[in-house]
Design a protein around this motif. Structure first.
Motif, PDB file in Angstrom:
ATOM      1  N   MET A  98       7.410  91.063  27.129  1.00 30.39           N
ATOM      2  CA  MET A  98       7.872  89.706  27.406  1.00 30.39           C
ATOM      3  C   MET A  98       8.974  89.684  28.461  1.00 30.39           C
ATOM      4  O   MET A  98       9.230  88.642  29.063  1.00 30.39           O
ATOM      5  N   GLU A  99       9.632  90.841  28.699  1.00 29.34           N
ATOM      6  CA  GLU A  99      10.641  90.888  29.759  1.00 29.34           C
ATOM      7  C   GLU A  99      10.010  90.664  31.126  1.00 29.34           C
ATOM      8  O   GLU A  99      10.678  90.210  32.068  1.00 29.34           O
ATOM      9  N   ASP A 100       8.702  90.966  31.243  1.00 26.66           N
ATOM     10  CA  ASP A 100       7.981  90.802  32.502  1.00 26.66           C
ATOM     11  C   ASP A 100       7.124  89.545  32.504  1.00 26.66           C
ATOM     12  O   ASP A 100       6.215  89.432  33.334  1.00 26.66           O
ATOM     13  N   ALA A 101       7.387  88.611  31.593  1.00 26.40           N
ATOM     14  CA  ALA A 101       6.520  87.437  31.445  1.00 26.40           C
ATOM     15  C   ALA A 101       7.337  86.155  31.507  1.00 26.40           C
ATOM     16  O   ALA A 101       8.564  86.150  31.338  1.00 26.40           O
ATOM     17  N   VAL A 102       6.644  85.064  31.769  1.00 27.41           N
ATOM     18  CA  VAL A 102       7.204  83.718  31.668  1.00 27.41           C
ATOM     19  C   VAL A 102       6.242  82.895  30.820  1.00 27.41           C
ATOM     20  O   VAL A 102       5.033  83.143  30.814  1.00 27.41           O
ATOM     21  N   PHE A 103       6.780  81.927  30.109  1.00 27.03           N
ATOM     22  CA  PHE A 103       5.917  81.121  29.243  1.00 27.03           C
ATOM     23  C   PHE A 103       6.449  79.701  29.163  1.00 27.03           C
ATOM     24  O   PHE A 103       7.614  79.424  29.454  1.00 27.03           O
ATOM     25  N   ASP A 104       5.567  78.816  28.772  1.00 23.34           N
ATOM     26  CA  ASP A 104       5.920  77.419  28.535  1.00 23.34           C
ATOM     27  C   ASP A 104       5.150  76.972  27.294  1.00 23.34           C
ATOM     28  O   ASP A 104       4.190  77.623  26.869  1.00 23.34           O
ATOM     29  N   HIS A 105       5.562  75.862  26.706  1.00 24.35           N
ATOM     30  CA  HIS A 105       4.917  75.427  25.469  1.00 24.35           C
ATOM     31  C   HIS A 105       4.978  73.913  25.356  1.00 24.35           C
ATOM     32  O   HIS A 105       5.754  73.246  26.043  1.00 24.35           O
ATOM     33  N   ARG A 106       4.147  73.396  24.457  1.00 23.35           N
ATOM     34  CA  ARG A 106       4.164  71.983  24.097  1.00 23.35           C
ATOM     35  C   ARG A 106       4.086  71.888  22.579  1.00 23.35           C
ATOM     36  O   ARG A 106       3.290  72.594  21.938  1.00 23.35           O
ATOM     37  N   LEU A 107       4.927  71.041  22.019  1.00 27.27           N
ATOM     38  CA  LEU A 107       4.893  70.805  20.577  1.00 27.27           C
ATOM     39  C   LEU A 107       3.777  69.810  20.271  1.00 27.27           C
ATOM     40  O   LEU A 107       3.752  68.711  20.830  1.00 27.27           O
ATOM     41  N   LEU A 108       2.871  70.192  19.407  1.00 29.62           N
ATOM     42  CA  LEU A 108       1.758  69.320  19.052  1.00 29.62           C
ATOM     43  C   LEU A 108       2.140  68.414  17.884  1.00 29.62           C
ATOM     44  O   LEU A 108       3.126  68.657  17.181  1.00 29.62           O
ATOM     45  N   LYS A 109       1.363  67.377  17.680  1.00 29.48           N
ATOM     46  CA  LYS A 109       1.633  66.437  16.598  1.00 29.48           C
ATOM     47  C   LYS A 109       1.435  67.135  15.256  1.00 29.48           C
ATOM     48  O   LYS A 109       0.408  67.752  15.006  1.00 29.48           O
ATOM     49  N   ARG A 110       2.446  67.024  14.402  1.00 26.38           N
ATOM     50  CA  ARG A 110       2.389  67.680  13.102  1.00 26.38           C
ATOM     51  C   ARG A 110       1.636  66.800  12.107  1.00 26.38           C
ATOM     52  O   ARG A 110       1.930  65.612  11.978  1.00 26.38           O
ATOM     53  N   PRO A 111       0.655  67.351  11.402  1.00 26.03           N
ATOM     54  CA  PRO A 111      -0.060  66.555  10.395  1.00 26.03           C
ATOM     55  C   PRO A 111       0.893  66.087   9.294  1.00 26.03           C
ATOM     56  O   PRO A 111       1.895  66.764   8.991  1.00 26.03           O
ATOM     57  N   LYS A 297       6.055  62.033  33.817  1.00 26.03           N
ATOM     58  CA  LYS A 297       5.281  62.070  32.574  1.00 26.03           C
ATOM     59  C   LYS A 297       4.172  63.113  32.661  1.00 26.03           C
ATOM     60  O   LYS A 297       2.997  62.819  32.497  1.00 26.03           O
ATOM     61  N   THR A 298       4.547  64.352  32.914  1.00 21.58           N
ATOM     62  CA  THR A 298       3.568  65.418  33.016  1.00 21.58           C
ATOM     63  C   THR A 298       3.146  65.893  31.631  1.00 21.58           C
ATOM     64  O   THR A 298       3.912  65.810  30.668  1.00 21.58           O
ATOM     65  N   LYS A 299       1.914  66.408  31.532  1.00 23.37           N
ATOM     66  CA  LYS A 299       1.380  66.875  30.246  1.00 23.37           C
ATOM     67  C   LYS A 299       0.922  68.327  30.307  1.00 23.37           C
ATOM     68  O   LYS A 299       0.314  68.813  29.366  1.00 23.37           O
ATOM     69  N   GLY A 300       1.173  68.995  31.410  1.00 22.29           N
ATOM     70  CA  GLY A 300       0.734  70.367  31.550  1.00 22.29           C
ATOM     71  C   GLY A 300       1.855  71.352  31.312  1.00 22.29           C
ATOM     72  O   GLY A 300       2.893  71.035  30.726  1.00 22.29           O
ATOM     73  N   PHE A 301       1.638  72.577  31.745  1.00 17.78           N
ATOM     74  CA  PHE A 301       2.627  73.632  31.657  1.00 17.78           C
ATOM     75  C   PHE A 301       3.247  73.873  33.025  1.00 17.78           C
ATOM     76  O   PHE A 301       2.647  73.566  34.059  1.00 17.78           O
ATOM     77  N   ASN A 302       4.428  74.447  33.024  1.00 16.07           N
ATOM     78  CA  ASN A 302       5.094  74.841  34.259  1.00 16.07           C
ATOM     79  C   ASN A 302       5.721  76.211  34.044  1.00 16.07           C
ATOM     80  O   ASN A 302       6.616  76.376  33.213  1.00 16.07           O
ATOM     81  N   LEU A 303       5.256  77.201  34.792  1.00 15.85           N
ATOM     82  CA  LEU A 303       5.756  78.567  34.646  1.00 15.85           C
ATOM     83  C   LEU A 303       6.944  78.868  35.554  1.00 15.85           C
ATOM     84  O   LEU A 303       7.389  80.009  35.607  1.00 15.85           O
ATOM     85  N   ARG A 304       7.444  77.871  36.242  1.00 15.63           N
ATOM     86  CA  ARG A 304       8.664  78.085  37.016  1.00 15.63           C
ATOM     87  C   ARG A 304       9.845  77.911  36.083  1.00 15.63           C
ATOM     88  O   ARG A 304      10.497  76.862  36.026  1.00 15.63           O
ATOM     89  N   LYS A 305      10.137  78.968  35.339  1.00 11.25           N
ATOM     90  CA  LYS A 305      11.187  78.960  34.334  1.00 11.25           C
ATOM     91  C   LYS A 305      12.199  80.048  34.646  1.00 11.25           C
ATOM     92  O   LYS A 305      11.878  81.057  35.285  1.00 11.25           O
ATOM     93  N   GLY A 306      13.415  79.853  34.159  1.00 10.43           N
ATOM     94  CA  GLY A 306      14.443  80.877  34.300  1.00 10.43           C
ATOM     95  C   GLY A 306      14.719  81.210  35.749  1.00 10.43           C
ATOM     96  O   GLY A 306      15.033  80.353  36.569  1.00 10.43           O
ATOM     97  N   ALA A 307      14.578  82.500  36.105  1.00 11.89           N
ATOM     98  CA  ALA A 307      14.842  82.943  37.473  1.00 11.89           C
ATOM     99  C   ALA A 307      13.837  82.369  38.463  1.00 11.89           C
ATOM    100  O   ALA A 307      14.103  82.334  39.677  1.00 11.89           O
ATOM    101  N   LEU A 308      12.685  81.907  37.981  1.00  7.52           N
ATOM    102  CA  LEU A 308      11.651  81.338  38.862  1.00  7.52           C
ATOM    103  C   LEU A 308      11.758  79.825  38.978  1.00  7.52           C
ATOM    104  O   LEU A 308      10.895  79.204  39.597  1.00  7.52           O
ATOM    105  N   GLU A 309      12.768  79.239  38.388  1.00  8.95           N
ATOM    106  CA  GLU A 309      12.884  77.782  38.399  1.00  8.95           C
ATOM    107  C   GLU A 309      13.036  77.273  39.817  1.00  8.95           C
ATOM    108  O   GLU A 309      13.759  77.834  40.632  1.00  8.95           O
ATOM    109  N   ALA A 310      12.351  76.162  40.114  1.00  7.08           N
ATOM    110  CA  ALA A 310      12.311  75.635  41.485  1.00  7.08           C
ATOM    111  C   ALA A 310      13.510  74.757  41.764  1.00  7.08           C
ATOM    112  O   ALA A 310      14.098  74.160  40.875  1.00  7.08           O
ATOM    113  N   GLU A 311      13.856  74.696  43.037  1.00 12.71           N
ATOM    114  CA  GLU A 311      14.886  73.780  43.510  1.00 12.71           C
ATOM    115  C   GLU A 311      14.221  72.675  44.314  1.00 12.71           C
ATOM    116  O   GLU A 311      13.122  72.834  44.848  1.00 12.71           O
TER     117      GLU A 311
END
Length: 505
Positions: A98-111, A297-311
């Motif tokens: 995971m040190e070599d990875a980036v990830f994003d997530h979305r919380l889904l509706k809880r039943p 109002k985006t609904k996708g993922f964005n892997l520009r996180k942490g050190a890869l975050e965009a300006e």
């Protein structure tokens, strides 16, 4: 107004969609595509597809083959720490650190009544994301603000095609699937309630059809079975997009093999759309979804996180210069008015203080003056000025200093409360034993301004600890007043006079 660019860079074709957004309105400015095989490099194909257009921001997708999608159920108590917990949960499910990875997530509706938190996450290697960023920068001269994954960006089409979430009254609330048929690969995303909840990349596309059609159908059936194994509801239908969406017989074949209704793509709520653009829109659906992903109002993922975050890019800021200049002018004017009002307030306060000083100097010093320096001189020259110091001779700080001296080094002492009120001090402390409190009280008596030092009461605080209450009065000895010359002479004469014998008159 924003000009947003979505780049669908596949293995064989690059498609680009440039849109312009205003308040609740979307316009398509340009659609372009270029074959990767006809270009020198992928960057050259992107440059050819975009043309001479210069957007404010751009988005590109990482291939689904280099992405990993995971559906996880986390404890509900971890909702506030999802970012920290999710990394550990994903580490056991991906074939790299995971040190070599980036990830994003979305919380889904809880039943209702569920004790777990459903999460839809996507993870990829950081080097793969950097490669996507680098290829856009090489082609266009600036970095993309978003790097999405696979076909998940298709969920953003709901912003201009609300029918995607409810294709029919009978299927309202049921999930739907969007299948992106490319030449070499295919990608599918399932959307429920307008949110992406499942995605997968298939190793087959339209290449080799019709001979490879059974193999493609088999992979699709396996994908839908995986969705059902996760507890997914039956699909209300499927939409076809991508280069293979218009393949002859594709709708009938997939409908028969999958037992699903293949739905026509809804007419998008896009203004100024030409008939040619409307006909080509299914091929550019993913590029359009990527461009719409740059809206708030985006609904996708964005892997520009942490050190890869965009300006923010310079073109975006350049468009905002008039607004920023107007806001700066308003702020400057407001600041100027505030300074003028503050200066007037200070002038009025100065006049009020000068009048108060004049009154006080007349009553106390016998001479009226509004000059602070003159009042200070009169105060220093006044009778008894040296003896009548208005400042207290001992305060709470002196009490704490003496207390620090009074506590021996071998005694552990805690102060619970210190109250100094009208010359009376109440100190609540905690010591190992009552005798230690008495030692502290004896040392406090050594200060010349502490009077009636005594321990009011003691009590058991915790095991091995005693609470005590120490009380004392702050009262320093008055300094002797200077005697006048006449008083000194009278005292000397009295002292030098011979003592009268008893009985003399």
């Amino acid at each position: 107004m924003h000009r947003l660019l979505g780049i669908d860079a596949g293995k064989s074709v690059v498609r680009a969609a440039l849109i312009r957004t205003t308040y609740r309105r979307v316009f398509v400015e340009a659609l372009g595509e270029a074959a990767v095989t006809d270009a020198v490099s992928e960057a050259e194909a992107i440059r050819a597809a975009v043309g001479l257009h210069r957007p404010d921001a751009a988005a590109i997708a990482l291939s689904g083959e280099k992405s990993f999608y995971r559906r996880l159920d986390l404890p509900a108590a971890a909702q506030k720490e999802v970012e920290n917990v999710l990394g550990f949960e994903l580490e056991a499910t991906v074939p790299f650190e995971m040190e070599d990875a980036v990830f994003d997530h979305r919380l889904l509706k809880r039943p209702p009544g569920a004790e777990t938190l459903p999460v839809f996450a996507a993870v990829a290697r950081a080097d793969d994301v950097r490669e996507r960023i680098a290829v856009v920068k090489e082609a266009l001269g600036f970095e993309p603000e978003r790097v999405s994954l696979g076909a998940v960006a298709l969920a953003n089409l709901e912003a201009v095609m609300p029918e995607l979430t409810a294709p029919s009254p009978a299927g309202a609330g049921a999930p739907i699937a969007l299948l992106d048929l490319d030449y070499l690969t295919s990608e599918i995303v399932i959307v429920a309630g307008g949110e992406p909840v499942f995605a997968r990349t298939l190793s087959r596309g339209t290449a080799g059809l019709p001979g490879t059609a059974p193999a493609l159908a088999r992979e699709l059936r396996q994908t839908l079975a995986a969705w059902r194994n996760l507890g997914g509801e039956p699909l209300a239908g499927m939409y076809l997009v991508g280069g293979g969406a218009t393949a002859q017989g594709a709708e009938a074949f997939l409908s028969t093999q999958l037992g699903l209704t293949i739905l026509p793509l809804p007419t998008p709520r896009i203004e100024g759309l030409t008939p040619e653009q409307a006909a080509a829109l299914p091929r550019f659906a993913k590029a359009l979804g990527l461009a719409l992903g740059l809206t708030p109002k985006t609904k996708g993922f964005n892997l520009r996180k942490g050190a890869l975050e965009a300006e923010r890019s310079y073109p975006f800021l350049r468009e905002k210069i008039p607004i920023l200049a107007g806001l700066g002018t308003v702020i400057a004017l407001s600041f100027g008015f505030s300074i003028v009002a503050e200066m007037r307030t200070l002038d009025a306060e100065r006049e009020l203080l000068a009048a108060s000083l004049a009154t006080a100097s007349h009553d106390v010093l016998g001479e009226e003056t509004s000059d602070p320096q003159k009042a200070r001189e009169l105060l220093e020259q006044g009778p008894g000025a040296a003896d009548e110091d208005p400042m207290p001779r001992v305060d709470a700080f002196d009490v704490m200093v003496q207390l620090s001296k009074a506590v021996p080094k071998e005694i552990t002492h805690d102060v619970l409360e210190l109250d100094v009120n009208r010359g009376h001090v109440t100190l609540q402390g905690v010591v190992p034993s009552v005798s230690d409190a008495q030692i502290i009280a004896d040392h406090m008596k050594e200060h010349r301004c502490f009077r009636d030092v005594k321990i009011g009461r003691t009590s058991q605080f915790t095991e091995g600890k005693h609470k005590y209450v120490l009380e004392l009065d702050l009262k320093c000895e008055e300094k002797k007043k200077k005697k006048t010359g006449a008083a000194d002479a009278a005292e000397s004469a009295s002292a030098g006079a011979p003592e009268k014998p008893e009985g003399s008159r």
